[in-house]
Write a protein that holds these residues in place. Sequence first.
Motif, PDB file in Angstrom:
ATOM      1  N   ASP A  34       0.829  -1.209   0.000  1.00  0.00           N
ATOM      2  CA  ASP A  34       0.000   0.000   0.000  1.00  0.00           C
ATOM      3  C   ASP A  34       0.858   1.252   0.000  1.00  0.00           C
ATOM      4  OD1 ASP A  34      -2.448  -1.270   0.021  1.00  0.00           O
ATOM      5  OD2 ASP A  34      -2.702  -1.140   2.192  1.00  0.00           O
ATOM      6  N   LYS A  38      -3.773   8.370   0.063  1.00  0.00           N
ATOM      7  CA  LYS A  38      -4.863   7.982  -0.824  1.00  0.00           C
ATOM      8  C   LYS A  38      -4.835   8.866  -2.061  1.00  0.00           C
ATOM      9  CE  LYS A  38      -7.714   6.312   2.931  1.00  0.00           C
ATOM     10  NZ  LYS A  38      -8.974   6.392   3.652  1.00  0.00           N
ATOM     11  N   ASN A  39      -5.421   8.367  -3.158  1.00  0.00           N
ATOM     12  CA  ASN A  39      -5.452   9.153  -4.389  1.00  0.00           C
ATOM     13  C   ASN A  39      -6.554  10.211  -4.304  1.00  0.00           C
ATOM     14  OD1 ASN A  39      -7.873   7.842  -4.952  1.00  0.00           O
ATOM     15  ND2 ASN A  39      -6.969   6.473  -6.474  1.00  0.00           N
ATOM     16  N   ASP A  43      -9.188   6.667  -2.624  1.00  0.00           N
ATOM     17  CA  ASP A  43      -8.858   5.238  -2.626  1.00  0.00           C
ATOM     18  C   ASP A  43      -7.384   5.037  -2.333  1.00  0.00           C
ATOM     19  OD1 ASP A  43     -11.475   4.543  -3.398  1.00  0.00           O
ATOM     20  OD2 ASP A  43     -10.964   4.897  -5.511  1.00  0.00           O
ATOM     21  N   ARG A  44      -7.084   3.956  -1.653  1.00  0.00           N
ATOM     22  CA  ARG A  44      -5.687   3.610  -1.399  1.00  0.00           C
ATOM     23  C   ARG A  44      -5.162   2.811  -2.583  1.00  0.00           C
ATOM     24  NH1 ARG A  44      -2.753   4.664   2.692  1.00  0.00           N
ATOM     25  NH2 ARG A  44      -4.500   4.887   4.100  1.00  0.00           N
TER      26      ARG A  44
END
Length: 147
Positions: A34, A38-39, A43-44
Amino acid sequence: MINNVTLTGRITKDLEKHQTNKGTSVVNFSLAVDRRRKNANGDREADFIGIQAWGLTADLLCKYCGKGSLIGIEGRIQTRNYENNQGQRVYVTEVVAENVTFLDSKKSNNQSQQGGYQQSNGYQNDNYQQQPFDAMPFDNSADDVPF
């Protein structure tokens, strides 16, 4: 000179161990790691990093881990190249695992009979294509393993 890598992630598919001509075990696989942030959609995202393990490390990984297993890797970055079937030179950068920590609990008897760990965090991505290193040749004539 320093060449150290530390990663924690999940194995992206079941492991397939190979043997060199001299009988040394080797396994190549991808580790989904990961990203910290996050974007834009919240979302990761994950990076899929090529890992190579040799000898007893390869044997233990194949015995106790499978697709979705959470592991920690300490190792070094290695680059190599080979010529593919089309005669093109292919360059590969991967992590050679020198120390592996199993971060999931041991497989239960029921899970072993079913062939692996149950996935717990959604790294099931059937559209993901395994990196080319997974199918590429390795040096079967090497006298000694990298560690």
